[in-house]
Motif scaffolding. Structure first.
Motif, short mmCIF file in Angstrom:
data_model
loop_
_atom_site.label_atom_id
_atom_site.label_comp_id
_atom_site.label_asym_id
_atom_site.label_seq_id
_atom_site.Cartn_x
_atom_site.Cartn_y
_atom_site.Cartn_z
N ASP A 1 0.83 -1.20 0.00
CA ASP A 1 0.00 0.00 0.00
C ASP A 1 0.87 1.25 0.00
N LEU B 1 -2.82 -3.55 5.85
CA LEU B 1 -1.94 -2.49 5.37
C LEU B 1 -0.53 -3.05 5.25
N LYS C 1 -9.76 0.11 6.69
CA LYS C 1 -8.83 -0.78 5.99
C LYS C 1 -8.34 -1.85 6.96
N TYR D 1 -5.65 4.82 8.48
CA TYR D 1 -6.07 3.70 7.63
C TYR D 1 -7.06 2.80 8.38
#
Length: 295
Positions: free
Chosen positions: A169, A232, A229, A224
């Motif tokens: 990412d 990561l 999310k 994040y």
């Protein structure tokens, strides 16, 4: 994608205690899931599907999953680069299900277009291009072996000469740092060895760079998580993937643990052989010994 590792994933989840079934017709999905929920000891369920599954429709599948009552479904999409899929089909001598009488490239392209909507709607994507079966199992264990609601943070290293990390990412390029490959006693070592870590730390740009990346990540990672999310991956790259990127990943993982995070660490190219051809020339790599010789 057919050939991306569905069987390996189902075998790994089954070893973790999941109830797994492959190529289940979509018409039986609700019945299968509810049958498991009514068991004495309900287990997490994994259903493998691809273009060969009866009733498979990438547009309708997400709605079908949401229609199953009292469960929390997750779509995991397995992807893989086309060239690697071709290699796997050639190695196993199997035919692509969408191209039984044509080259596998045709079936792969057709399947990628067909499943594109499902990939976009997936909760998680794992690209298996650079993963061995053992590494894929490790990734699944990190994601699904414990509390699946806990966000997964991975710090990785890789070599640009062997292709950029597909799962990253955030990518940080460490090729500006003096290259230990051109030091005879350091060449056979890796960034996990203290001698290599000490060498790169002597580069004037290293301390400030690592400090800034640490501060950036400590500020970004919670954002994040807050954005929903679940996975990561922060990747550090150098030329060959054996020295500078590994040292950076090891140090950053240590710093993030000190800041209260629990990162996994993965070194994609750590076991690759040292190569002068891959590393280029000492002058282009910024090796300190070249500069010192010029002085």
């Amino acid at each position: 994608m057919s050939g991306a590792g569905k069987s390996t994933v189902l075998d790994a989840l089954e070893d973790m205690g999941w109830d797994c079934v492959d190529n289940l017709p979509t018409a039986l999905l609700d019945q299968f899931v509810h049958g498991e929920r009514e068991a004495r000891q309900p287990l997490p369920v994994a259903v493998g599907m691809d273009v060969r599954s009866r009733g498979f429709d990438p547009f309708d599948l997400p709605a079908l999953l949401r229609s199953i009552k009292d469960v929390k479904p997750e779509i995991l999409y397995l992807d893989c680069a086309g060239a690697e899929l071709v290699r796997r089909y050639d190695e196993t001598r199997r035919r692509h299900p969408l191209a039984p009488d044509r080259p596998p490239e045709d079936g792969i392209a057709r399947e990628r277009d067909l499943t594109a909507p499902l990939r976009q709607m997936a909760d998680a994507v794992i690209d298996t291009t650079d993963l061995s079966p053992a590494e894929l199992r490790e990734e699944l264990l990190r994601r699904y072996g414990g509390d699946v609601d806990q966000p997964v943070l991975t710090v990785a290293s890789f070599g640009f000469a062997r292709g950029i990390s597909r799962s990253a990412d955030l990518v940080f390029d460490m090729r500006f740092v003096a290259n230990p490959h051109w030091i005879d006693e350091l060449r056979p070592l890796t960034g996990k060895d203290q001698a290599v870590r000490d060498y790169v730390a002597e580069d004037p740009a290293w301390p400030e760079t690592i400090d800034r990346i640490e501060a950036l990540l400590i500020g970004l990672i919670p954002r994040y998580w807050a954005a929903g999310k679940s996975y990561l991956t922060v990747a550090f790259g150098c030329t060959g993937g054996r020295h500078r990127s590994v040292a950076a990943a090891v140090e950053m993982a240590e710093r993030l643990r000190g800041a209260g995070f629990s990162p996994n660490v993965r070194h994609r190219d750590l076991l690759s052989q040292p190569s002068d051809t891959i590393e280029g020339s000492p002058a282009s790599s910024g090796a300190r010994e070249s500069a010192e010789a010029g002085e």
